[in-house]
Design a protein around this motif. Structure first.
Motif, PDB file in Angstrom:
ATOM      1  N   THR A 170      36.910  16.089  30.833  1.00  0.00           N
ATOM      2  CA  THR A 170      38.164  16.349  31.777  1.00  0.00           C
ATOM      3  C   THR A 170      38.341  17.934  32.680  1.00  0.00           C
ATOM      4  O   THR A 170      37.859  18.906  31.984  1.00  0.00           O
ATOM      5  N   PRO A 171      38.621  17.686  33.948  1.00  0.00           N
ATOM      6  CA  PRO A 171      38.722  18.986  34.528  1.00  0.00           C
ATOM      7  C   PRO A 171      39.842  19.967  33.932  1.00  0.00           C
ATOM      8  O   PRO A 171      40.599  19.550  33.271  1.00  0.00           O
ATOM      9  N   GLU A 172      39.595  20.910  34.179  1.00  0.00           N
ATOM     10  CA  GLU A 172      40.591  22.118  33.649  1.00  0.00           C
ATOM     11  C   GLU A 172      41.838  22.223  34.212  1.00  0.00           C
ATOM     12  O   GLU A 172      41.763  22.097  35.741  1.00  0.00           O
ATOM     13  N   ILE A 173      42.993  22.535  33.679  1.00  0.00           N
ATOM     14  CA  ILE A 173      44.227  22.519  34.460  1.00  0.00           C
ATOM     15  C   ILE A 173      44.388  23.769  35.075  1.00  0.00           C
ATOM     16  O   ILE A 173      43.828  24.881  34.550  1.00  0.00           O
ATOM     17  N   PRO A 174      44.637  23.971  36.393  1.00  0.00           N
ATOM     18  CA  PRO A 174      44.601  25.120  37.144  1.00  0.00           C
ATOM     19  C   PRO A 174      45.392  26.153  36.509  1.00  0.00           C
ATOM     20  O   PRO A 174      46.528  25.848  35.888  1.00  0.00           O
ATOM     21  N   LYS A 175      45.277  27.325  36.660  1.00  0.00           N
ATOM     22  CA  LYS A 175      45.719  28.522  36.139  1.00  0.00           C
ATOM     23  C   LYS A 175      46.460  29.446  37.201  1.00  0.00           C
ATOM     24  O   LYS A 175      45.900  29.152  38.124  1.00  0.00           O
ATOM     25  N   THR A 176      47.512  30.078  36.989  1.00  0.00           N
ATOM     26  CA  THR A 176      48.254  30.883  37.738  1.00  0.00           C
ATOM     27  C   THR A 176      47.771  32.381  37.500  1.00  0.00           C
ATOM     28  O   THR A 176      47.743  32.674  36.299  1.00  0.00           O
ATOM     29  N   ILE A 177      47.076  32.959  38.401  1.00  0.00           N
ATOM     30  CA  ILE A 177      46.080  34.051  38.345  1.00  0.00           C
ATOM     31  C   ILE A 177      46.946  35.398  39.103  1.00  0.00           C
ATOM     32  O   ILE A 177      46.653  35.272  40.573  1.00  0.00           O
ATOM     33  N   ILE A 178      47.125  36.466  38.524  1.00  0.00           N
ATOM     34  CA  ILE A 178      47.365  37.665  39.321  1.00  0.00           C
ATOM     35  C   ILE A 178      46.183  38.439  39.498  1.00  0.00           C
ATOM     36  O   ILE A 178      45.539  38.735  38.348  1.00  0.00           O
ATOM     37  N   VAL A 179      45.749  38.906  40.604  1.00  0.00           N
ATOM     38  CA  VAL A 179      44.750  39.850  40.740  1.00  0.00           C
ATOM     39  C   VAL A 179      45.423  41.139  41.615  1.00  0.00           C
ATOM     40  O   VAL A 179      45.690  41.083  42.784  1.00  0.00           O
ATOM     41  N   THR A 180      45.397  42.337  40.951  1.00  0.00           N
ATOM     42  CA  THR A 180      45.728  43.447  41.297  1.00  0.00           C
ATOM     43  C   THR A 180      44.945  44.032  42.226  1.00  0.00           C
ATOM     44  O   THR A 180      43.590  43.880  41.957  1.00  0.00           O
ATOM     45  N   GLY A 181      45.123  44.858  43.322  1.00  0.00           N
ATOM     46  CA  GLY A 181      44.222  45.289  44.171  1.00  0.00           C
ATOM     47  C   GLY A 181      43.458  44.054  44.889  1.00  0.00           C
ATOM     48  O   GLY A 181      42.195  44.109  45.090  1.00  0.00           O
ATOM     49  N   GLY A 182      43.804  42.872  44.939  1.00  0.00           N
ATOM     50  CA  GLY A 182      43.403  41.812  45.419  1.00  0.00           C
ATOM     51  C   GLY A 182      43.250  41.629  46.863  1.00  0.00           C
ATOM     52  O   GLY A 182      42.675  40.539  47.351  1.00  0.00           O
ATOM     53  N   ALA A 183      43.774  42.469  47.688  1.00  0.00           N
ATOM     54  CA  ALA A 183      43.829  42.103  49.116  1.00  0.00           C
ATOM     55  C   ALA A 183      42.688  42.440  49.870  1.00  0.00           C
ATOM     56  O   ALA A 183      42.188  42.073  50.997  1.00  0.00           O
ATOM     57  N   SER A 184      41.630  43.257  49.095  1.00  0.00           N
ATOM     58  CA  SER A 184      40.364  43.650  49.748  1.00  0.00           C
ATOM     59  C   SER A 184      39.382  43.917  48.647  1.00  0.00           C
ATOM     60  O   SER A 184      39.678  44.049  47.334  1.00  0.00           O
ATOM     61  N   GLY A 185      37.808  44.039  49.103  1.00  0.00           N
ATOM     62  CA  GLY A 185      36.789  44.606  48.019  1.00  0.00           C
ATOM     63  C   GLY A 185      36.728  43.379  47.371  1.00  0.00           C
ATOM     64  O   GLY A 185      36.526  42.228  47.326  1.00  0.00           O
ATOM     65  N   ILE A 186      36.420  44.017  46.030  1.00  0.00           N
ATOM     66  CA  ILE A 186      35.892  43.177  44.851  1.00  0.00           C
ATOM     67  C   ILE A 186      37.152  42.125  44.534  1.00  0.00           C
ATOM     68  O   ILE A 186      36.858  40.930  44.223  1.00  0.00           O
ATOM     69  N   GLY A 187      38.323  42.603  44.555  1.00  0.00           N
ATOM     70  CA  GLY A 187      39.463  42.059  44.286  1.00  0.00           C
ATOM     71  C   GLY A 187      39.609  40.924  45.215  1.00  0.00           C
ATOM     72  O   GLY A 187      40.184  39.801  44.697  1.00  0.00           O
ATOM     73  N   TYR A 188      39.423  40.822  46.415  1.00  0.00           N
ATOM     74  CA  TYR A 188      39.768  39.637  47.270  1.00  0.00           C
ATOM     75  C   TYR A 188      38.556  38.724  47.027  1.00  0.00           C
ATOM     76  O   TYR A 188      38.954  37.621  47.151  1.00  0.00           O
ATOM     77  N   ALA A 189      37.338  39.039  46.745  1.00  0.00           N
ATOM     78  CA  ALA A 189      36.413  38.307  46.339  1.00  0.00           C
ATOM     79  C   ALA A 189      36.761  37.408  45.169  1.00  0.00           C
ATOM     80  O   ALA A 189      36.364  36.114  45.161  1.00  0.00           O
ATOM     81  N   PHE A 190      37.453  38.170  44.279  1.00  0.00           N
ATOM     82  CA  PHE A 190      37.650  37.273  42.852  1.00  0.00           C
ATOM     83  C   PHE A 190      38.735  36.207  43.369  1.00  0.00           C
ATOM     84  O   PHE A 190      38.557  35.356  42.852  1.00  0.00           O
ATOM     85  N   CYS A 191      39.685  36.869  44.396  1.00  0.00           N
ATOM     86  CA  CYS A 191      40.712  35.846  44.655  1.00  0.00           C
ATOM     87  C   CYS A 191      40.258  34.564  45.494  1.00  0.00           C
ATOM     88  O   CYS A 191      40.563  33.274  45.158  1.00  0.00           O
ATOM     89  N   GLU A 192      39.425  34.731  46.233  1.00  0.00           N
ATOM     90  CA  GLU A 192      38.667  33.685  47.204  1.00  0.00           C
ATOM     91  C   GLU A 192      37.962  32.728  46.165  1.00  0.00           C
ATOM     92  O   GLU A 192      38.274  31.376  45.994  1.00  0.00           O
ATOM     93  N   HIS A 193      37.294  33.107  45.121  1.00  0.00           N
ATOM     94  CA  HIS A 193      36.385  32.358  44.201  1.00  0.00           C
ATOM     95  C   HIS A 193      37.425  31.745  43.377  1.00  0.00           C
ATOM     96  O   HIS A 193      37.118  30.492  43.269  1.00  0.00           O
ATOM     97  N   LEU A 194      38.277  32.362  42.967  1.00  0.00           N
ATOM     98  CA  LEU A 194      39.327  31.427  41.836  1.00  0.00           C
ATOM     99  C   LEU A 194      39.916  30.604  42.774  1.00  0.00           C
ATOM    100  O   LEU A 194      40.354  29.451  42.010  1.00  0.00           O
ATOM    101  N   ALA A 195      40.334  30.806  43.893  1.00  0.00           N
ATOM    102  CA  ALA A 195      41.158  29.910  44.600  1.00  0.00           C
ATOM    103  C   ALA A 195      40.216  28.674  44.918  1.00  0.00           C
ATOM    104  O   ALA A 195      40.687  27.506  44.930  1.00  0.00           O
ATOM    105  N   GLU A 196      39.080  28.868  45.155  1.00  0.00           N
ATOM    106  CA  GLU A 196      38.334  27.674  45.432  1.00  0.00           C
ATOM    107  C   GLU A 196      38.189  26.994  44.238  1.00  0.00           C
ATOM    108  O   GLU A 196      37.605  25.754  44.343  1.00  0.00           O
ATOM    109  N   LEU A 197      38.238  27.533  43.107  1.00  0.00           N
ATOM    110  CA  LEU A 197      38.080  26.878  41.590  1.00  0.00           C
ATOM    111  C   LEU A 197      39.534  25.917  41.459  1.00  0.00           C
ATOM    112  O   LEU A 197      39.400  25.307  40.526  1.00  0.00           O
ATOM    113  N   GLY A 198      40.598  26.122  42.562  1.00  0.00           N
ATOM    114  CA  GLY A 198      41.354  25.272  42.296  1.00  0.00           C
ATOM    115  C   GLY A 198      42.907  26.185  41.526  1.00  0.00           C
ATOM    116  O   GLY A 198      43.934  25.469  41.381  1.00  0.00           O
TER     117      GLY A 198
END
Ligand SMILES: NC(=O)c1ccc[n+]([C@@H]2O[C@H](COP(=O)([O-])OP(=O)(O)OC[C@H]3O[C@@H](n4cnc5c(N)ncnc54)[C@H](O)[C@@H]3O)[C@@H](O)[C@H]2O)c1
Length: 252
Positions: A2-30
């Motif tokens: 069964t696919p995982e239920i999506p989680k709600t994730i806060i990423v601080t410093g997420g607007a740029s750099g490593i943080g934005y890469a995290f946000c993009e990837h986690l968003a792609e995972l749903g």
């Protein structure tokens, strides 16, 4: 499976750099993403929404208790809860490299404020929601520098050592609440901030990859799968760990 239920994730410093890469990837995972940053949070979240993902931006300084309380509130309001906090915001790329006896007390305290008080504040602000989640995850972005001890950034090295120690202590405190607490230790990474501040040239080609098994520069994309693993349901028995993602520069 069964696919995982999506989680709600806060990423601080997420607007740029490593943080934005995290946000993009986690968003792609749903997952639902809340980007908290001093600047650019709304724009970064809008970019994710335009790509069809669920995201909000929150302007927040991680050193402000008021800001991070509002960050937690608006995330709960939008998505109904919080499952994951990624403490990524940090002062690094704008630092002046200098011998430790030339670092002023004010510089030392500012680095400690953003890199250690910040994660502490954010963890406290989201704790009630993580407890409610029943599958809470806290991931602190540390660094390999406390292991390697490079010169000319003693305040930064000490702050990231504190992040690893904080991770271990919280892991023991929060396991009873079904919250895991782990850290990722990136090696020197060509993030937006590094490239903009020319830090990669200031540090030098050799220092960037010295001692690495895999002899190439690290980029934010090298880090995202490690975070996805730590927030996944499959990592529910992993806590208190620091995962070095640095091309084999250190062995923890
Ligand atoms: N780039 C590297 O080589 C490297 C290596 C190891 C660890 N790290 C760690 O990874 C994290 C991200 O680094 P990066 O290279 O992407 O940095 P960056 O400078 O490119 O981005 C940092 C982000 O954090 C935000 N930020 C800074 N202070 C903040 C505050 N007080 N409140 C809210 N947001 C704030 C900035 O606006 C920015 O969007 C940091 O914790 C850093 O210490 C970086």
């Amino acid at each position: 499976m069964t696919p995982e239920i999506p989680k709600t994730i806060i990423v601080t410093g997420g607007a740029s750099g490593i943080g934005y890469a995290f946000c993009e990837h986690l968003a792609e995972l749903g997952h639902n993403i809340a980007i908290a940053d001093l600047r650019g949070a709304d724009e970064a979240a809008a970019k994710l929404r335009e790509a069809g993902f669920k995201a909000i931006g929150v302007k927040a300084d991680v050193t402000s208790e008021r800001d991070v309380a509002a960050m937690a509130d608006s995330t709960v309001k939008e998505f109904g809860g919080i499952d994951v906090l990624v403490n990524n915001a940090g002062l690094f790329t704008t630092l002046t490299l200098k011998p430790f006896d030339q670092i002023t007390n004010a510089e030392w305290m500012r680095v400690m404020e953003v890199n250690t008080l910040g994660p502490f504040n954010c963890a406290k602000a989201v704790l009630p929601a993580l407890r409610k989640s029943g599958r809470g995850r806290l991931v602190n972005i540390a660094s390999t520098v406390p292991i390697k001890g490079p010169p000319n950034m003693a305040h930064y090295v000490a702050s990231k050592g504190a992040v690893i120690a904080f991770t271990r202590s919280l892991a023991r405190e929060l396991a009873k609440d079904k919250i895991t607490v782990n850290a990722i230790a990136p090696g020197f990474t060509l993030s937006d901030g590094v490239l903009q501040s020319d830090l990669h040239n200031r540090i030098g080609d050799n220092a960037r990859t010295a001692g690495r098994c895999i002899q190439r520069d690290q980029v934010p994309a090298d880090l995202v799968a490690a975070l996805a693993y730590l927030v996944s349901d499959g990592a529910s028995f992993v806590t208190g760990q620091t995962l070095a993602v640095d091309g084999g520069g250190v062995f923890l």
